[in-house]
Motif scaffolding. Structure first.
Motif, PDB file in Angstrom:
ATOM      1  N   PRO A  38      31.597  37.774  39.148  1.00 51.75           N
ATOM      2  CA  PRO A  38      32.086  39.125  38.857  1.00 51.75           C
ATOM      3  C   PRO A  38      33.602  39.195  38.980  1.00 51.75           C
ATOM      4  CG  PRO A  38      31.086  39.033  41.040  1.00 51.75           C
ATOM      5  CD  PRO A  38      30.793  37.717  40.374  1.00 51.75           C
ATOM      6  N   ARG A  39      34.256  39.751  37.982  1.00 46.95           N
ATOM      7  CA  ARG A  39      35.716  39.912  37.973  1.00 46.95           C
ATOM      8  C   ARG A  39      36.048  41.385  38.171  1.00 46.95           C
ATOM      9  NH1 ARG A  39      40.095  37.095  35.538  1.00 46.95           N
ATOM     10  NH2 ARG A  39      38.596  35.565  34.746  1.00 46.95           N
ATOM     11  N   ILE A  40      36.956  41.673  39.085  1.00 46.68           N
ATOM     12  CA  ILE A  40      37.307  43.063  39.368  1.00 46.68           C
ATOM     13  C   ILE A  40      38.758  43.333  38.963  1.00 46.68           C
ATOM     14  CG2 ILE A  40      35.592  43.305  41.199  1.00 46.68           C
ATOM     15  CD1 ILE A  40      39.148  43.080  42.296  1.00 46.68           C
ATOM     16  N   PRO A  69      39.793  37.253  40.386  1.00 49.34           N
ATOM     17  CA  PRO A  69      39.738  38.263  41.444  1.00 49.34           C
ATOM     18  C   PRO A  69      38.302  38.782  41.592  1.00 49.34           C
ATOM     19  CG  PRO A  69      40.728  39.196  39.468  1.00 49.34           C
ATOM     20  CD  PRO A  69      40.529  37.732  39.194  1.00 49.34           C
ATOM     21  N   THR A  70      37.755  38.674  42.788  1.00 53.94           N
ATOM     22  CA  THR A  70      36.347  39.015  42.995  1.00 53.94           C
ATOM     23  C   THR A  70      36.121  40.199  43.936  1.00 53.94           C
ATOM     24  OG1 THR A  70      36.213  37.378  44.779  1.00 53.94           O
ATOM     25  CG2 THR A  70      35.597  36.641  42.560  1.00 53.94           C
ATOM     26  N   SER A  71      37.111  40.553  44.739  1.00 50.40           N
ATOM     27  CA  SER A  71      36.900  41.660  45.676  1.00 50.40           C
ATOM     28  C   SER A  71      38.231  42.297  46.046  1.00 50.40           C
ATOM     29  CB  SER A  71      36.196  41.162  46.952  1.00 50.40           C
ATOM     30  OG  SER A  71      37.013  40.231  47.651  1.00 50.40           O
ATOM     31  N   SER A  72      38.189  43.592  46.289  1.00 49.56           N
ATOM     32  CA  SER A  72      39.358  44.330  46.752  1.00 49.56           C
ATOM     33  C   SER A  72      38.865  45.468  47.627  1.00 49.56           C
ATOM     34  CB  SER A  72      40.167  44.867  45.568  1.00 49.56           C
ATOM     35  OG  SER A  72      41.288  45.607  46.012  1.00 49.56           O
ATOM     36  N   ARG A  91      42.433  43.983  51.683  1.00 50.06           N
ATOM     37  CA  ARG A  91      41.964  42.607  51.532  1.00 50.06           C
ATOM     38  C   ARG A  91      41.650  42.365  50.055  1.00 50.06           C
ATOM     39  NH1 ARG A  91      39.448  44.762  56.012  1.00 50.06           N
ATOM     40  NH2 ARG A  91      39.797  43.702  58.010  1.00 50.06           N
ATOM     41  N   LEU A  92      42.248  41.327  49.500  1.00 48.62           N
ATOM     42  CA  LEU A  92      42.083  40.991  48.091  1.00 48.62           C
ATOM     43  C   LEU A  92      41.575  39.558  47.992  1.00 48.62           C
ATOM     44  CD1 LEU A  92      42.517  41.599  45.058  1.00 48.62           C
ATOM     45  CD2 LEU A  92      44.895  40.828  45.352  1.00 48.62           C
ATOM     46  N   GLY A  93      40.355  39.389  47.445  1.00 45.85           N
ATOM     47  CA  GLY A  93      39.725  38.074  47.415  1.00 45.85           C
ATOM     48  C   GLY A  93      39.682  37.465  46.022  1.00 45.85           C
ATOM     49  N   PHE A  94      39.749  36.135  45.972  1.00 45.35           N
ATOM     50  CA  PHE A  94      39.718  35.390  44.712  1.00 45.35           C
ATOM     51  C   PHE A  94      38.770  34.199  44.812  1.00 45.35           C
ATOM     52  CE2 PHE A  94      43.795  37.489  44.534  1.00 45.35           C
ATOM     53  CZ  PHE A  94      43.987  37.775  43.189  1.00 45.35           C
ATOM     54  N   ALA A  95      38.148  33.859  43.681  1.00 51.41           N
ATOM     55  CA  ALA A  95      37.503  32.550  43.523  1.00 51.41           C
ATOM     56  C   ALA A  95      38.557  31.659  42.874  1.00 51.41           C
ATOM     57  CB  ALA A  95      36.269  32.663  42.631  1.00 51.41           C
TER      58      ALA A  95
END
Length: 212
Positions: A38-40, A69-72, A91-95
């Protein structure tokens, strides 16, 4: 007895025919090999942080090639009632790109907050209070931390009024490249100014002075 054996053989034959049909179906049906990550879109959270955070906000100027980008997550959430005393955290998460050694993507996260004590926030995000060295990135000094049992590496930077942590299972090169593209975000003209009296939070007293 003969009826039983004949009935049993018929049952087995029917089962084999069904299994054969399933096998043929799977064989001829195209199987998707495409990743489903999933891309956000985190632009709204960047805008909200620029307006609401009482400190200088940092965000990626560009995203490393191949990262998703997967989560924010911003706390408190935009529009939530605040007392003005609780910390503002994002918090900003990435794969990351696929690691050829393990055949899958690793992950990385940017975390920033004005939580106090700053050292406790950094320790919690890094899952470690042990500094294993420092590194210069774009002229700034970042602490390096490594939690081996969780395969987690972290870069920590203490700023006036806030703390930045870049962390994850990504390699040091990837985390360093990510930290290098972080840019200060302009504050809207009508947003409250950051506290000019804030001073940089000190690093934990137990931190060694080794340089990576």
């Amino acid at each position: 007895m003969q009826r039983f054996t004949e009935g049993f053989r018929g049952y087995v034959a029917a089962m084999l025919i069904c299994l054969l049909g399933v096998f043929v179906f799977l064989l001829v049906t195209p199987q998707s090999r495409e990743e489903r990550i999933p891309r956000i879109d985190y632009s709204m959270d960047v805008a909200a942080m620029r307006r609401e955070a009482p400190y200088q906000v940092w965000a990626p100027g560009t995203v490393p090639e191949g990262w998703i980008p997967t989560s924010s997550r911003k706390t408190p959430e935009t529009g939530a009632k605040r007392s003005g005393k609780e910390p503002v955290t994002w918090r900003l998460g990435f794969a990351t790109t696929v690691d050829p050694e393990i055949g899958r993507r690793r992950h990385a996260m940017l975390a920033q907050s004005d939580e106090k004590p700053a050292a406790e926030f950094a320790n919690r995000m890094a899952n470690s209070d042990k500094v294993v060295g420092t590194v210069q990135i774009a002229g700034a000094t970042w602490e390096k931390r490594h939690r081996e049992d969780k395969d987690q590496r972290s870069l920590v930077r203490f700023l006036p009024g806030s703390t930045l942590v870049v962390t994850g299972t990504a390699g040091w090169d990837e985390l360093t490249a990510f930290a290098a593209v972080l840019k200060e975000q302009d504050r809207p003209a009508d947003a409250p100014a950051a506290d000019p009296s804030a001073t940089a939070a000190p690093a934990p007293a137990s931190s060694p002075s080794a340089t990576g």
